[in-house]
Design a protein around this motif. Structure first.
Motif, mmCIF file in Angstrom:
data_model
loop_
_atom_site.group_PDB
_atom_site.id
_atom_site.type_symbol
_atom_site.label_atom_id
_atom_site.label_comp_id
_atom_site.label_asym_id
_atom_site.label_seq_id
_atom_site.Cartn_x
_atom_site.Cartn_y
_atom_site.Cartn_z
ATOM 1 N N ARG A 246 28.135 40.182 -82.951
ATOM 2 C CA ARG A 246 27.642 38.267 -82.345
ATOM 3 C C ARG A 246 25.571 38.336 -82.452
ATOM 4 N N HIS A 247 25.013 39.522 -82.955
ATOM 5 C CA HIS A 247 23.881 39.910 -82.799
ATOM 6 C C HIS A 247 23.086 39.300 -82.093
ATOM 7 N N ASP A 248 23.415 39.425 -80.727
ATOM 8 C CA ASP A 248 22.972 39.642 -78.913
ATOM 9 C C ASP A 248 21.909 39.437 -79.105
ATOM 10 N N PRO A 249 20.933 38.542 -78.753
ATOM 11 C CA PRO A 249 19.435 39.027 -78.587
ATOM 12 C C PRO A 249 19.533 39.813 -77.261
ATOM 13 N N SER A 250 20.221 39.924 -76.932
ATOM 14 C CA SER A 250 20.111 40.602 -75.475
ATOM 15 C C SER A 250 19.798 41.650 -75.943
ATOM 16 N N LEU A 251 20.382 42.749 -76.878
ATOM 17 C CA LEU A 251 20.784 43.916 -77.482
ATOM 18 C C LEU A 251 19.282 44.202 -77.751
ATOM 19 N N MET A 252 18.571 43.800 -78.151
ATOM 20 C CA MET A 252 16.839 44.265 -78.165
ATOM 21 C C MET A 252 16.108 43.958 -77.469
ATOM 22 N N LEU A 253 15.015 44.869 -76.954
ATOM 23 C CA LEU A 253 14.059 45.632 -76.218
ATOM 24 C C LEU A 253 12.970 43.691 -76.542
ATOM 25 N N PRO A 254 12.620 42.805 -75.649
ATOM 26 C CA PRO A 254 11.439 42.097 -76.011
ATOM 27 C C PRO A 254 10.567 42.398 -76.330
ATOM 28 N N GLY A 255 9.940 41.576 -77.815
ATOM 29 C CA GLY A 255 9.530 41.788 -78.756
ATOM 30 C C GLY A 255 9.695 43.001 -80.198
ATOM 31 N N ASP A 256 11.216 43.436 -79.879
ATOM 32 C CA ASP A 256 11.347 44.932 -79.943
ATOM 33 C C ASP A 256 11.671 44.368 -81.960
ATOM 34 N N GLU A 257 10.978 45.182 -82.663
ATOM 35 C CA GLU A 257 10.831 45.070 -84.021
ATOM 36 C C GLU A 257 11.892 46.639 -84.544
ATOM 37 N N ALA A 258 13.069 46.035 -85.246
ATOM 38 C CA ALA A 258 14.131 47.170 -85.586
ATOM 39 C C ALA A 258 13.477 47.596 -86.497
ATOM 40 N N GLY A 259 13.926 48.670 -86.712
ATOM 41 C CA GLY A 259 13.412 49.875 -88.062
ATOM 42 C C GLY A 259 12.051 50.787 -87.612
ATOM 43 N N ARG A 260 11.920 50.516 -86.253
ATOM 44 C CA ARG A 260 10.107 50.529 -85.798
ATOM 45 C C ARG A 260 9.981 51.040 -84.763
#
Length: 660
Positions: A246-260
């Motif tokens: 579902r690409h849940d936003p809670s899986l990412m850190l705040p301000g996280d840029e995937a791939g970096r």
């Protein structure tokens, strides 16, 4: 004399001032392991005997006391006679190990993991990284089937697994997803029942913009749990899979840029992530292909400069292969790392010892129909990893014989590289090393093996320095630099940079992060030997593993003759390696300065076979021609007409008469 640093996380061993203690008897190692496992508590004599012997023989008490006495001498070589031991002490009718908590790798790791629980994320990451760096193999590896070890190994394995997962969790908090992938890739394969590891790896992959790989990891976790344990994945794994889809936003850190990687600013193309991603793509079918694909990439990674990463992944791949119980697979993993070695001091002696033990186990377990090529690579690995000991020449020679018979140029280069590492039984063997280097060059050029050509030229450069042909050595250095530029072999220029600094007035190379066995103590040793050649005051410094041989000369030249005499009374023979002639020369200079007859005799005997050489066989340290030093030593070592006969080569009937 410093307190011994004891290792039990892997092959049991100890170092004193950076020099390995020669624990050649299995009973010595086992007793030390038992005492470490007791954590300073007293082990009664009867309890120790019960642990050491399933059916104790007559005289077991006497044998135990003999082993304890020998072990005490090894751990406290400078202790004066008739003084009480301080490392292994007698308490009542038993023995206890008395060393600080930071003197044992296991104890250091346990303390760091315990402290990490209450630390901030940044401090916790540093503490856990340091703790995990202590492991060089399974706890008490050699004695894993013994009852005393089995009582500890399960607890310690659980401790390490928990630390790995806590470190992964911490690095995710710090935004370092790429580091988590590198950390957990081998971990989940070794511990497929640990759901936390699978969950953290999948989350790290997702945060690195690798959704498909994250879902594949969760599918592998489900298969492993169902097939091995008959269990369905827990709710956390199922929830993570649902949230990824579902690409849940809670899986990412705040301000996280995937791939970096936020913490370091590095993109996801470092050597480690390339290794893991390539191996994963080529090994979807199972554990064996994945292990083999990782092993195939490791030599490339090491040759390009990522020595530490390659070494860590190599040990993980070997451990995984051994767990499968397939000796031929293990042999391919161990022997496939055909990376040449130019320096004779190991970057990581404990890891090298673990590698040799794994190779020896695998040689013994190979089935009768195993190929000679596989066996030769294992033998060459044993000789390569025991560098600077001169005790594994037979393995190197056998590997070379097989390679010549098979007509395999890559194998021959590897075997010759291993034989080079074993050409230090005596001093004065530079001409032999020059010939070996020359053959490596010829074979490598013909077979288009640039990494081995670089090694052969570096070996010749070093040997030519000892043979006092600096112009020819400089020509080899120029060729090495050209090859290093063409084939991106930056580590090679460290050796040529040192050569130019020492012999042609170039700048001192900056210390790099790799090749600790080459770097530690070398800067200050180079400054000291330069001052010796110039006849100027000697600078003090941190001489690392060379301290015990340098200190007597520093004491002598600072007017502390009696202390220099005392230090020379106990100075051991230096390691048999590229610096043997230089280090023996330093001892000899100290003996001359204070008139120490025994040290002068020992230096003379050691250096006599190198009388026609220069104390410069490393291409890094130079103390000039050896013949004038021998002449000065002869006056100090004079015994009033006694004659010593010294064999020119081991096993030779030729002798040279030396009046001493």
């Amino acid at each position: 004399m410093s307190t011994p640093l004891i290792r039990v996380l892997g092959t049991i061993g100890a170092d004193i001032d950076g020099v390995p203690v020669q624990l050649t008897k299995a009973r010595h190692r086992e007793i030390l392991g038992i005492l470490v496992s007791a954590r300073g508590a007293t082990m009664g004599t009867s309890a120790l005997i019960d642990e050491l012997w399933e059916d104790a023989p007559d005289g077991a008490v006497g044998s135990l006391r003999t082993f304890i006495g020998e072990l005490r001498k090894l751990l406290e070589p400078a202790r004066a006679a008739h003084t009480p031991p301080t490392i292994i002490v007698t308490i009542g009718n038993g023995y206890a190990l008395r060393v600080p908590p930071d003197a044992v790798d296991l104890w250091r790791a346990e303390d760091a993991i315990r402290i990490a629980d209450a630390a901030s994320a940044k401090d916790r990451e540093a503490l856990l990284t340091a703790a995990l760096d202590e492991w060089r193999g399974a706890a008490f590896e050699e004695f894993g089937t013994r009852a005393w070890a089995q009582r500890e190994t399960a607890r310690i394995a659980e401790l390490r697994s928990g630390a790995v997962e806590l470190l992964a969790e911490t690095r995710l908090q710090l935004g370092r997803a790429q580091d988590v992938i590198a950390l957990l890739d081998a971990h989940v394969g070794a511990h497929p029942w640990r759901e936390r590891g699978w969950r953290l790896l999948a989350l790290a992959l997702y945060r690195s913009e690798r959704q498909a790989d994250a879902l594949a990891v969760l599918a592998s976790a489900r298969t492993a749990l169902v097939d091995a344990l008959g269990l369905d994945p827990g709710r956390q794994l199922a929830a993570l899979e649902r949230d990824i889809l579902r690409h849940d936003p809670s899986l990412m850190l705040p301000g996280d840029e995937a791939g970096r990687d936020e913490a370091s600013g590095d993109d996801a193309t470092d050597g480690t992530s390339i290794l893991i991603r390539t191996a994963a793509l080529s090994a979807r079918t199972g554990t064996r292909p994945q292990i083999e694909s990782v092993a195939a990439l490791l030599p490339v990674l090491a040759a390009s400069g990522s020595v530490r990463v390659a070494a860590e992944q190599r040990m993980a791949a070997i451990a995984a292969a051994e767990e499968l119980g397939d000796p031929e697979l293990t042999a391919r993993v161990i022997g496939g790392f055909d990376v040449p070695g130019v320096w004779t001091r190991s970057d990581d002696p404990a890891q090298a010892s673990s590698l040799v033990a794994a190779a020896e186990r695998t040689v013994a377990a190979l089935p009768g129909g195993a190929s000679d090529r596989v066996r030769a690579r294992l033998l060459a690995t044993i000789a390569m990893e025991t560098r600077g000991t001169a005790g594994r020449a037979s393995e190197a020679t056998e590997a070379e014989r097989i390679a010549r018979r098979l007509g395999d140029p890559a194998l021959l280069c590897f075997a010759l590289s291993a034989r080079f590492q074993q050409t230090f039984e005596t001093t004065g063997l530079a001409a032999m090393r020059a010939r070996i280097g020359g053959e490596i060059i010829a074979v490598a050029v013909d077979a288009e093996l640039p990494t081995f050509e670089i090694e052969g030229r570096l070996v010749r450069m070093q040997a030519l320095c000892a043979l006092d042909d600096i112009a020819a050595a400089s020509a080899e250095a120029d060729l090495v630099d050209d090859l290093a530029r063409r084939f991106d072999r930056g580590l090679a220029t460290v050796f040529t940079g040192w050569f130019r600094h020492t012999f042609t007035g170039g700048p001192m190379p900056a210390a790099g992060p790799e090749m600790a066995g080459f770097r530690i103590g070398l800067d200050d040793l180079a400054r000291l030997t330069s001052a010796v050649r110039a006849g100027s005051d000697l600078p003090d410094g941190d001489f690392g593993p060379y301290e015990r041989w340098v200190r007597p000369l520093l004491l002598a030249r600072s007017g502390r003759a009696s202390e220099a005499q005392a230090a020379l009374d106990h100075v051991p023979d230096p390691p048999r390696d590229l610096l043997s002639e230089a280090v023996w020369s330093i001892v000899g200079l100290a003996a001359i300065d204070v008139g120490h007859r025994d040290a002068a005799r020992r230096s003379t005997l050691a250096l006599l076979l190198a009388a026609g050489e220069r104390a410069a066989g490393s291409g890094v340290i130079d103390l000039g021609p050896i013949a004038p030093l021998l002449a000065d030593l002869a006056a100090v070592a004079d015994t009033g007409g006694d004659t010593m006969f010294v064999a020119l080569r081991p096993g030779s009937s030729d002798t040279k008469q030396l009046g001493c």
